[in-house]
Design a protein around this motif. Structure first.
Motif, short mmCIF file in Angstrom:
data_model
loop_
_atom_site.label_atom_id
_atom_site.label_comp_id
_atom_site.label_asym_id
_atom_site.label_seq_id
_atom_site.Cartn_x
_atom_site.Cartn_y
_atom_site.Cartn_z
N ILE A 31 0.83 -1.21 0.00
CA ILE A 31 0.00 0.00 0.00
C ILE A 31 0.86 1.25 0.00
CG2 ILE A 31 -1.81 1.26 1.22
CD1 ILE A 31 -2.64 -1.43 2.49
N LEU A 32 0.57 2.16 -0.91
CA LEU A 32 1.27 3.44 -0.98
C LEU A 32 0.73 4.38 0.09
CD1 LEU A 32 1.30 4.04 -4.85
CD2 LEU A 32 3.29 3.51 -3.43
N ASP A 33 1.59 4.85 0.97
CA ASP A 33 1.18 5.82 1.98
C ASP A 33 1.01 7.19 1.34
OD1 ASP A 33 1.14 4.09 4.11
OD2 ASP A 33 3.26 4.35 4.57
N GLN A 34 0.16 7.99 1.93
CA GLN A 34 -0.01 9.40 1.51
C GLN A 34 -0.45 9.56 0.05
OE1 GLN A 34 0.48 11.43 4.17
NE2 GLN A 34 1.09 9.60 5.24
N VAL A 35 -1.00 8.51 -0.54
CA VAL A 35 -1.51 8.63 -1.92
C VAL A 35 -3.00 8.29 -1.89
CG1 VAL A 35 -1.32 7.82 -4.31
CG2 VAL A 35 0.72 7.91 -2.87
N SER A 36 -3.79 9.11 -2.57
CA SER A 36 -5.23 8.81 -2.63
C SER A 36 -5.74 9.10 -4.04
CB SER A 36 -6.00 9.64 -1.60
OG SER A 36 -5.74 11.01 -1.77
N ILE A 37 -6.87 8.49 -4.38
CA ILE A 37 -7.48 8.76 -5.68
C ILE A 37 -8.05 10.18 -5.65
CG2 ILE A 37 -7.98 6.31 -6.14
CD1 ILE A 37 -10.93 6.89 -5.40
N PRO A 38 -8.27 10.81 -6.82
CA PRO A 38 -8.78 12.19 -6.83
C PRO A 38 -10.14 12.32 -6.13
CG PRO A 38 -7.97 11.57 -9.00
CD PRO A 38 -7.98 10.33 -8.18
N LEU A 39 -10.33 13.45 -5.47
CA LEU A 39 -11.61 13.80 -4.84
C LEU A 39 -12.16 15.02 -5.58
CD1 LEU A 39 -13.70 13.51 -2.52
CD2 LEU A 39 -12.25 15.05 -1.18
N ILE A 40 -13.37 14.90 -6.13
CA ILE A 40 -13.95 15.96 -6.96
C ILE A 40 -15.25 16.45 -6.35
CG2 ILE A 40 -14.87 16.50 -9.26
CD1 ILE A 40 -13.01 14.27 -10.36
N ASP A 41 -15.36 17.77 -6.18
CA ASP A 41 -16.58 18.40 -5.68
C ASP A 41 -17.48 18.69 -6.89
OD1 ASP A 41 -18.56 20.09 -4.71
OD2 ASP A 41 -17.21 21.17 -3.36
N MET A 42 -18.66 18.05 -6.91
CA MET A 42 -19.56 18.14 -8.07
C MET A 42 -20.59 19.26 -7.93
SD MET A 42 -19.20 15.48 -10.39
CE MET A 42 -20.82 14.98 -10.96
N SER A 43 -20.47 20.10 -6.89
CA SER A 43 -21.54 21.07 -6.63
C SER A 43 -21.75 22.02 -7.82
CB SER A 43 -21.29 21.86 -5.34
OG SER A 43 -19.97 22.32 -5.28
N ASN A 44 -20.69 22.35 -8.53
CA ASN A 44 -20.83 23.18 -9.72
C ASN A 44 -20.49 22.33 -10.94
OD1 ASN A 44 -21.11 25.32 -11.45
ND2 ASN A 44 -19.17 26.29 -10.91
N TRP A 45 -21.32 21.35 -11.21
CA TRP A 45 -20.97 20.32 -12.20
C TRP A 45 -20.87 20.85 -13.63
CZ3 TRP A 45 -23.83 18.42 -16.32
CH2 TRP A 45 -25.16 18.83 -16.38
N GLU A 46 -21.48 22.01 -13.91
CA GLU A 46 -21.41 22.56 -15.27
C GLU A 46 -20.10 23.31 -15.53
OE1 GLU A 46 -25.14 24.70 -15.19
OE2 GLU A 46 -25.98 23.28 -16.63
N SER A 47 -19.30 23.48 -14.49
CA SER A 47 -18.05 24.22 -14.64
C SER A 47 -17.04 23.43 -15.48
CB SER A 47 -17.47 24.53 -13.26
OG SER A 47 -16.13 24.23 -13.19
N PRO A 48 -16.33 24.10 -16.40
CA PRO A 48 -15.31 23.41 -17.21
C PRO A 48 -14.22 22.77 -16.35
CG PRO A 48 -15.74 25.62 -18.08
CD PRO A 48 -16.48 25.52 -16.77
N GLU A 49 -13.92 23.36 -15.19
CA GLU A 49 -12.89 22.81 -14.30
C GLU A 49 -13.32 21.44 -13.75
OE1 GLU A 49 -13.91 26.05 -13.91
OE2 GLU A 49 -12.12 26.88 -14.89
N VAL A 50 -14.61 21.34 -13.38
CA VAL A 50 -15.13 20.06 -12.87
C VAL A 50 -15.08 19.00 -13.98
CG1 VAL A 50 -17.16 18.84 -11.97
CG2 VAL A 50 -16.55 21.10 -11.06
N ALA A 51 -15.51 19.38 -15.18
CA ALA A 51 -15.48 18.46 -16.33
C ALA A 51 -14.06 17.99 -16.60
CB ALA A 51 -16.07 19.12 -17.57
N LYS A 52 -13.12 18.92 -16.56
CA LYS A 52 -11.71 18.57 -16.81
C LYS A 52 -11.19 17.62 -15.73
CE LYS A 52 -7.13 20.50 -17.81
NZ LYS A 52 -6.44 19.46 -17.05
N SER A 53 -11.57 17.88 -14.47
CA SER A 53 -11.14 17.01 -13.35
C SER A 53 -11.65 15.59 -13.54
CB SER A 53 -11.65 17.56 -12.01
OG SER A 53 -11.10 18.81 -11.75
N ILE A 54 -12.91 15.46 -13.99
CA ILE A 54 -13.52 14.14 -14.19
C ILE A 54 -12.79 13.39 -15.31
CG2 ILE A 54 -15.61 12.97 -15.03
CD1 ILE A 54 -17.22 15.16 -13.49
N CYS A 55 -12.58 14.08 -16.44
CA CYS A 55 -11.93 13.42 -17.59
C CYS A 55 -10.47 13.09 -17.28
CB CYS A 55 -12.04 14.29 -18.83
SG CYS A 55 -13.75 14.46 -19.41
#
Length: 331
Positions: free
Chosen positions: A23-47
């Motif tokens: 197990i890798l310490d201090q490593v986690s999968i991305p966490l994305i806040d979807m509250s503003n899901w139409e934002s290009p930043e959120v879309a980019k984070s998901i892709c």
């Protein structure tokens, strides 16, 4: 049964047992806040997460938290039923193939069993659901599935747009979002967790999966193709999204369907509730023409979803080998 030691048939070979050293310490999968899901930043984070990780957690996703709590409680309720009550839903006894209680994965072909029970619920129609799903968890599971529908479509819209697919038409809809299945997974406390696994190494065959887990933890995701693993630590109110083989094929390998496993727990009963968003069985899986438009060579040949699924369910969990079924040559 109050077992003091693990029965022999659950003893995994040494190479499949999980070690904390991986197990890798201090490593986690991305966490994305979807509250503003139409934002290009959120879309980019998901892709970006779909391309580089294959797994990500989301918060403020729009599925009411009380719905998540109710389906978790319903899962505990079902598995607390007497054995003879649960047995009504086993493959041998269930009145429909859309409701199935099972243990491990495919016990008939596994050399060692996995330490898990599950109830698999395929959604066909309201009538079937009402008639056949267990009363003790039917309403809560259906509510969870329906409450996730807006999220499913938002995620799908963002992911296909990232592949230059402009819209999901009536041909693409069944290919991407043709069917739904919910599993209620139960991992009982294990007398010798170091000797077995809750779920062996595999990738999902879905388009993508939405996973609700409790606060106990145990899900691990492979980092790249090495032997390092990342623990997906529970975050209250979050959902986990992972890309499935079907979308890896449709994206021509751009989005990654990643190997994952669940370790057994020696001190607590764990539950999880994956919602599998699947193509229709009669859909043909192949890379989107838009992905290949710039001259990119297809890595996968067209395969019937039903054939791909049948291949997956006729063998034990074996990491990422299922996708070889659709590969063109060696790459």
């Amino acid at each position: 049964m109050g077992l003091k030691s693990l029965p022999k048939q659950f003893h995994q070979p040494l190479e499949e047992r999980f070690s904390e050293k991986k197990i890798l310490d201090q490593v986690s999968i991305p966490l994305i806040d979807m509250s503003n899901w139409e934002s290009p930043e959120v879309a980019k984070s998901i892709c970006d997460a779909a391309e580089n990780w294959g797994f990500f957690q989301i918060v403020n996703h729009g599925v009411p938290l009380e719905v998540l709590e109710r389906v978790k409680e319903a899962t505990h309720r079902f598995f607390a039923l007497p054995a003879e009550e649960k047995r009504k839903y086993s493959k041998e006894n269930s009145p429909t193939n859309k409701v199935r209680l099972g243990s491990s994965f495919v016990p008939l072909v596994e050399k060692a069993l996995e330490w898990k029970d599950f109830l698999s619920l395929f959604y066909g129609s309201e009538e079937e659901t009402s008639a056949f799903w267990p009363p003790v968890c039917k309403d809560e599971t259906l509510e969870y599935m329906k409450s996730s529908e807006v999220l499913i479509r938002r995620l799908m819209h963002v992911l296909v747009k990232g592949l230059n697919v402009k819209r999901i038409d009536e041909i693409r809809e069944p290919m991407l979002l043709g069917s739904r299945r919910v599993n209620l997974n139960y991992y009982p406390m294990c007398p010798n967790p170091e000797l077995t696994v809750g779920v062996g190494r595999h990738s999902d065959i879905s388009t993508f999966t939405i996973l609700l887990q409790d606060d106990i933890g145990g899900l691990h995701v492979r980092k790249d193709s090495g032997n390092d693993w990342i623990h997906v630590a529970p975050i209250s109110g979050s959902l986990i999204i992972n890309i499935g083989d079907a979308l890896q094929i449709m994206s021509n390998g751009r989005y990654k369907s990643i190997e994952h496993c669940v370790i057994a727990n020696g001190s607590q009963n764990r539950i999880s509730v994956p919602l599998f968003v699947n193509p229709k069985p009669e859909a043909i899986l192949c890379p989107f023409p838009e992905v290949l438009a710039n001259g990119e060579k297809p890595l996968y040949k067209p395969v019937l979803c039903a054939d791909y699924s049948r291949h997956f369910y006729t063998k034990a969990h074996d990491g990422k080998k299922t996708i070889d079924f659709a590969k063109i040559g060696d790459f």
